[in-house]
Design an enzyme around this catalytic site. Structure first.
Site, PDB file in Angstrom:
ATOM      1  N   GLU A 488      27.779 -20.825   9.322  1.00 18.39           N
ATOM      2  CA  GLU A 488      28.577 -19.613   9.494  1.00 18.39           C
ATOM      3  C   GLU A 488      29.846 -19.672   8.626  1.00 18.39           C
ATOM      4  O   GLU A 488      30.231 -18.686   8.014  1.00 18.39           O
ATOM      5  CB  GLU A 488      28.905 -19.433  10.988  1.00 18.39           C
ATOM      6  CG  GLU A 488      29.837 -18.301  11.349  1.00 18.39           C
ATOM      7  CD  GLU A 488      29.340 -16.916  10.965  1.00 18.39           C
ATOM      8  OE1 GLU A 488      28.191 -16.769  10.534  1.00 18.39           O
ATOM      9  OE2 GLU A 488      30.147 -15.971  11.068  1.00 18.39           O
ATOM     10  N   LYS A 492      30.780 -16.992   5.730  1.00 16.22           N
ATOM     11  CA  LYS A 492      32.049 -16.242   5.702  1.00 16.22           C
ATOM     12  C   LYS A 492      32.704 -16.346   4.331  1.00 16.22           C
ATOM     13  O   LYS A 492      33.177 -15.365   3.783  1.00 16.22           O
ATOM     14  CB  LYS A 492      33.037 -16.769   6.748  1.00 16.22           C
ATOM     15  CG  LYS A 492      32.906 -16.428   8.193  1.00 16.22           C
ATOM     16  CD  LYS A 492      32.945 -14.994   8.585  1.00 16.22           C
ATOM     17  CE  LYS A 492      31.643 -14.295   8.328  1.00 16.22           C
ATOM     18  NZ  LYS A 492      30.751 -14.109   9.429  1.00 16.22           N
TER      19      LYS A 492
HETATM   20  O1  M6R Z   1      24.744  -6.094  13.308  1.00  9.67           O
HETATM   21  P1  M6R Z   1      23.996  -7.376  13.195  1.00  9.67           P
HETATM   22  O2  M6R Z   1      24.597  -8.469  13.991  1.00  9.67           O
HETATM   23  O3  M6R Z   1      22.533  -7.238  13.477  1.00  9.67           O
HETATM   24  O4  M6R Z   1      24.140  -7.787  11.665  1.00  9.67           O
HETATM   25  C1  M6R Z   1      23.474  -8.899  11.138  1.00  9.67           C
HETATM   26  C2  M6R Z   1      24.036  -9.258   9.786  1.00  9.67           C
HETATM   27  O5  M6R Z   1      23.876  -8.215   8.888  1.00  9.67           O
HETATM   28  C3  M6R Z   1      25.526  -9.620   9.857  1.00  9.67           C
HETATM   29  O6  M6R Z   1      25.768 -10.646  10.772  1.00  9.67           O
HETATM   30  C4  M6R Z   1      26.036 -10.059   8.473  1.00  9.67           C
HETATM   31  O7  M6R Z   1      25.434 -11.256   8.100  1.00  9.67           O
HETATM   32  C5  M6R Z   1      27.556 -10.170   8.486  1.00  9.67           C
HETATM   33  N1  M6R Z   1      28.107  -9.484   7.358  1.00  9.67           N
HETATM   34  C6  M6R Z   1      28.038 -11.572   8.414  1.00  9.67           C
HETATM   35  O8  M6R Z   1      29.421 -11.642   8.449  1.00  9.67           O
END
Ligand code: M6R
Length: 615
Positions: A488, A492
């Protein structure tokens, strides 16, 4: 992706739409446009770039007068981001205008048919095909706009949230959804249309969320009519009272939403366990789990499906469920799972994790799991989202709106919910002793204060960011519960600073990545006391021997890593299973500060969008 906004009523539409687009920019921000009806004609202005770019040019292009209008902020799918491909799109006659979020998969075939019938196209978009299909049906069958939209939508394959109006019928907007969200705000003799409620929250807290395959005609001063697209049956829409407030969707003095959301984590975590974690009674209450306890207790295994940061939270939960509740867990990228023909049976529980509740791959994975008979439990942040509705049961994270594209509080609140579920199941299965259970509850309740303490490292983390901001590569290492945190942390950094970063299980380093290490490589190592501390210390020694620069994330008071590392960032001590809630904080801050120093667009990094509603 893409954000759509519309207004019809007695106010000037332009300021409402413009402000609404700014709030929806998290959904996509490579171009923007607005179409207004000025009493005689449609006035349209659109541009490549952000809503601010649109705002700068709109006054020199069109009059912004009018009480009916629609607007769009785009994340390109069909056609590069440029002025022409931006929405809204006119039909060939110029009478109809449309905004669209989604993808029309069979647009190529439809386009050919329309070209054969004399239609021409200026853009490369699927949306321009849809509006001309609507026009063609409307003209050839001599029917009203609503009927034409309905027929056209039975011919398209794909996903959409659309808003269309006709300059000859300037008292109505036709909207429809399939696979992309669409909310209708109901004011006094006025309607707001948007991808989520944020554009209209200061005007009304009454909203209807259209279901898939529903459409509505919103008429100035009239009652709203919602119907099923396929069989034309009327639907009695549920008018929801929104809990959202304006403060939650504003920056509140912070430079960026991401920073605000990082700092909101102590309260967000509290909101997540409020009413569920009853430490004095030594119980956890979660209706979604209680109501389905039999299913959970009979589960052979849990399959977690998610994407991105939510997938990382799922990985943390693998350790939590297996350690505490002794249920085998598999964590799957939703995008892989959905195309695999996975083996799923009735005694499997699928947990779908999603902040937005709209991620297309996660939604498709849920549908697949359901079709194979699995019970699907959702962990979502956005109330009423598609995933929340598609799952059999679930638990909201209650993190409040997360607007920065980089997920922060979504991650920690997802881990909080998943910990509560695992603990509840462990208690029910008897895989945790009552004293251990109570200890976990007490520790979980103390997490918000400890996050607060972890946030105090902000200035120090900033000084570390200053040293490493020019670096081209980063490595993040962790073990056990903190291996997903390493992933993670790397995600980031990548997504907001555009610096290449890899997350790895610390022990895997010597199977390859160690070759990357030299005096120019910063390596963030999570080395908290209760994890496999000694092993991680050995890994740190190995890095040091190769002259790598070590940034250790350690438990407060740690001396050993301090001797070895170039920098150490302390977090308060807690149970190992809860440590990701603390160790992730300095990693969020590190990526934030590096991105700011590199002058990146922190809240809206390039090429990304907050909800990935295309596969
Ligand atoms: O809305 P969601 O949690 O399903 O989104 C999943 C990913 O698109 C989201 O976690 C993405 O990886 C973020 N930009 C990470 O910071």
């Amino acid at each position: 992706m893409c954000g759509i906004v519309g207004y019809i009523g007695h106010r000037e539409a332009y300021p409402i739409i413009l402000k609404g687009l700014k709030r929806l920019e998290y959904r996509g921000y490579d171009s923007a446009g607005i179409a207004l009806y000025d009493g005689e004609n449609i006035k349209l202005s659109k541009t490549k770039g952000k809503v601010d770019d649109l705002e700068k040019r709109i006054n020199s292009e069109i009059s912004t007068v009018g009480t009916l209008g629609i607007g769009h902020t785009r994340w390109a799918t069909h056609g590069v981001p440029n002025d022409i491909n931006s929405h809204p799109h006119y039909s060939n006659s110029g009478d109809l205008v449309i905004i669209h979020n989604g993808i029309i998969e069979n647009y190529g075939t439809l386009k050919k048919e329309l070209i054969n019938r004399g239609y021409s196209f200026t853009s490369e978009t699927d949306t321009e095909v849809l509006i001309n299909l609507i026009e063609d049906i409307k003209k050839s069958e001599n029917i009203k706009l609503g009927q034409a939209v309905q027929i056209a939508l039975t011919q398209v394959v794909g996903a959409y949230a659309i808003a269309v109006f006709d300059k000859n019928k300037p008292n109505e907007i036709v909207v429809a959804r399939l696979g992309s969200p669409l909310a209708i705000g109901i004011g006094d003799d006025e309607f707001f249309i948007a991808s989520d409620a944020s554009p209209f929250i200061e005007y009304t807290n009454n909203a209807i969320y259209l279901e898939d395959e529903e459409m509505a005609i919103v008429r100035r001063g009239k009652e709203i009519k919602v119907r099923k697209i396929k069989d034309d049956s009327l639907v009695n829409p549920y008018v929801q009272k929104l809990q959202l407030n304006l403060e939650q969707i504003e920056k509140g003095g912070y430079e960026h939403f991401m920073l605000k959301e990082i700092y909101e984590q102590p309260n967000a975590i509290k909101d997540t366990y409020r009413g569920r974690l009853l430490t004095d009674k030594a119980i956890i209450k979660m209706s979604g789990v209680e109501d389905n306890m039999k299913k959970f207790l009979n589960a052979n295994r849990i399959i977690v499906v998610a994407c991105g940061t939510s997938w990382h939270a799922g990985l943390v939960s693998e350790y939590i469920f297996e350690n505490l509740a002794r249920i085998p867990v598999e964590v799957e990228y939703a995008s892989e799972f959905r195309y695999r023909n996975p083996v799923i049976n009735e005694n499997d529980i699928v947990i779908a994790i999603s902040q937005s509740g709209e991620t297309a791959d996660t939604l498709a994975a849920i549908k697949l799991a359901k079709s194979k008979g699995a019970f699907v439990f959702g962990v979502c942040n956005v109330v009423g989202s598609s995933i929340a509705r598609e799952t059999h049961a679930g638990a909201y994270t209650h993190a409040g709106p997360e607007i920065g594209v980089a997920s922060t509080k979504a991650f920690t609140t997802q881990i909080t919910v998943l910990s509560l579920i695992a603990l509840r199941l462990a208690r029910a299965k008897g895989t945790i002793s009552s004293s251990d259970f109570r200890h976990h509850l007490i520790e979980l309740e103390m997490i918000p204060d400890k996050v607060e303490k972890a946030l105090k490292s902000d200035d120090y983390v900033k000084s570390i960011a200053e040293i490493y901001k020019g670096t081209k590569n980063f490595l993040y290492l962790g073990r056990g519960y903190n291996f997903p945190v390493a992933l993670e942390g790397a995600l980031k950094l990548k997504e907001i600073s555009y610096i290449h970063a890899e997350g790895y299980p610390a022990a895997e380093m010597k199977h390859g990545p160690i070759a990357l290490i030299d005096e120019n490589m910063p390596i963030v190592v999570i080395a908290t006391k209760n994890g496999q501390y000694d092993k991680v210390v050995s890994n740190i020694q190995e890095i040091k021997s190769r002259k790598g620069k070590i940034i250790g994330i350690v438990t407060k008071g740690d001396q050993i890593v301090k001797e070895l590392a170039d920098h150490v960032i302390e977090v308060p001590e807690t149970l190992e299973s809860l440590s990701p809630l603390l160790t992730t904080i300095p990693l969020q801050l590190l990526s934030y500060h590096i991105a700011v120093m590199l002058d990146r667009n922190v809240d809206q990094p390039r090429n990304l969008a907050k909800s990935v509603t295309v596969e």
